[in-house]
Write an enzyme that holds these catalytic residues in place. Sequence first.
Site, PDB file in Angstrom:
ATOM      1  N   ASP A  34       7.734   0.643   6.663  1.00 33.58           N
ATOM      2  CA  ASP A  34       8.300   1.538   5.640  1.00 33.58           C
ATOM      3  C   ASP A  34       9.432   2.359   6.252  1.00 33.58           C
ATOM      4  O   ASP A  34       9.238   3.059   7.250  1.00 33.58           O
ATOM      5  CB  ASP A  34       7.202   2.459   5.089  1.00 33.58           C
ATOM      6  CG  ASP A  34       7.620   3.118   3.777  1.00 33.58           C
ATOM      7  OD1 ASP A  34       8.798   3.545   3.659  1.00 33.58           O
ATOM      8  OD2 ASP A  34       6.779   3.217   2.878  1.00 33.58           O
ATOM      9  N   SER A  75       9.614   4.077  -2.233  1.00 35.37           N
ATOM     10  CA  SER A  75       8.677   3.029  -1.818  1.00 35.37           C
ATOM     11  C   SER A  75       7.916   2.447  -3.006  1.00 35.37           C
ATOM     12  O   SER A  75       7.413   1.327  -2.919  1.00 35.37           O
ATOM     13  CB  SER A  75       7.693   3.581  -0.785  1.00 35.37           C
ATOM     14  OG  SER A  75       8.377   3.857   0.411  1.00 35.37           O
ATOM     15  N   THR A 128       2.957   2.358  -0.853  1.00 33.43           N
ATOM     16  CA  THR A 128       3.202   0.933  -0.560  1.00 33.43           C
ATOM     17  C   THR A 128       1.963   0.061  -0.796  1.00 33.43           C
ATOM     18  O   THR A 128       2.066  -0.962  -1.485  1.00 33.43           O
ATOM     19  CB  THR A 128       3.758   0.755   0.862  1.00 33.43           C
ATOM     20  OG1 THR A 128       4.871   1.646   1.018  1.00 33.43           O
ATOM     21  CG2 THR A 128       4.215  -0.667   1.112  1.00 33.43           C
ATOM     22  N   ASP A 247       8.634   5.695   8.061  1.00 34.05           N
ATOM     23  CA  ASP A 247       9.328   6.424   6.987  1.00 34.05           C
ATOM     24  C   ASP A 247       9.174   7.938   7.131  1.00 34.05           C
ATOM     25  O   ASP A 247      10.148   8.682   6.976  1.00 34.05           O
ATOM     26  CB  ASP A 247       8.757   5.965   5.644  1.00 34.05           C
ATOM     27  CG  ASP A 247       9.265   6.778   4.475  1.00 34.05           C
ATOM     28  OD1 ASP A 247      10.464   6.670   4.169  1.00 34.05           O
ATOM     29  OD2 ASP A 247       8.461   7.519   3.865  1.00 34.05           O
TER      30      ASP A 247
HETATM   31 MG    MG Z   1       4.837   3.170   2.509  1.00 34.42          MG
HETATM   32 ZN    ZN Z   2      10.143   7.765   2.285  1.00 34.42          ZN
END
Ligand code: MG
Ligand code: ZN
Length: 353
Positions: A34, A75, A128, A247
């Site tokens: 991510d 995401s 996700t 992320d």
């Molecule tokens: Mg994610």
């Molecule tokens: Zn993010």
Amino acid sequence: MIKRFGILLLVSTILLGSMSAAIRPKNVIFLIGDGMGMAQVYAAMVANGNKLEVERCKHVGYSKTYCANRFVTDSGAGGTALATGVKTNYGMIGMSPDSVAVETILEQSERNGLATGIVVTCAITYVTPATFIAHQHHRSMYEEVAADFLKTDIDVFIGGGRKYFETRKDGRNLIQELKDKQYQIAFDMDEVKKINSGKLAGLIHEDQPPAMPERGDLLSDATMTAINILNKNEKGFFLMVEGSQIDWAGHSNDVEQIIMETLDFDKTVGKVLDFAEKDKTTLVIITADHETGGLTLTDGNINQRKVKTHFSTKSHSGIPVPVFAFGPGAEEFTGFMENIDFKGKIEKLLKLK
Ligand code: MG
Ligand code: ZN
């Protein structure tokens, strides 16, 4: 002459036959970093002595990440595109922009008799993982996402988010409901690692698991446990693995943390590739849902394993992300792709209906 031509035809038929048999994968392992753009990958590579496991993938491409209503995705829409093959609106989970639920590649695999799994370093109900199994209007509906897990027969899922199954506004005890559905429940990694067959719900943290290095080998250990269980299914399996916190480090503009999280993800990639190399029937795909931080490497030193960085945002950026593939069918995942291309390609390779 005719006889010789006949033999040649026979030989080439056998060759072609064995080639096409080798081209079709039985299992797919789909790994998502991510927020992992090329700068994140290269920063980790430099920090790791100019090498990464992901370099073992000789088929490389790019994925365009824009969503239905924005140039820069989140995401929710990014994962939904990868999982369902549909570009949707920012923040939506497993639905088209007009709020119609779309079947995910995981659900389709399950419907076709494959074993299925999800392993993540966030809450299992977070964005996700949700895009592969849930259908909700908004990414923040964690309790609804937890209930969506019960609507499926997913074989293995490991991550955080225990509280969304246990302490719910609707009073349901989803842990008990999972037990009623023959799931073995594991609340920590020692328990997870003991299980090698059947169904497994690994809810190993109340909410989000900690960052690296506190998290230890959660991702690689959980991934190998899942592979060991899923690989017992004769028809094959589909497994999604996410390095969720690359992320989060990107949102903090923290390059040291980005490197630690990316190396954790890459270590898991290495173990997955070891399995795929031996197995020979497993296609491994590695990509990201989007880039985070607008990271650029303005300078660096290979020998000192150092990079100098500049971040252009505390949020996501719109740049295409890298795609790496290994194993039978890997050549399908090269060049410039749309993020909605993955589902159809996997579906075709696994001959899913
Ligand atoms: Mg994610
Ligand atoms: Zn993010």
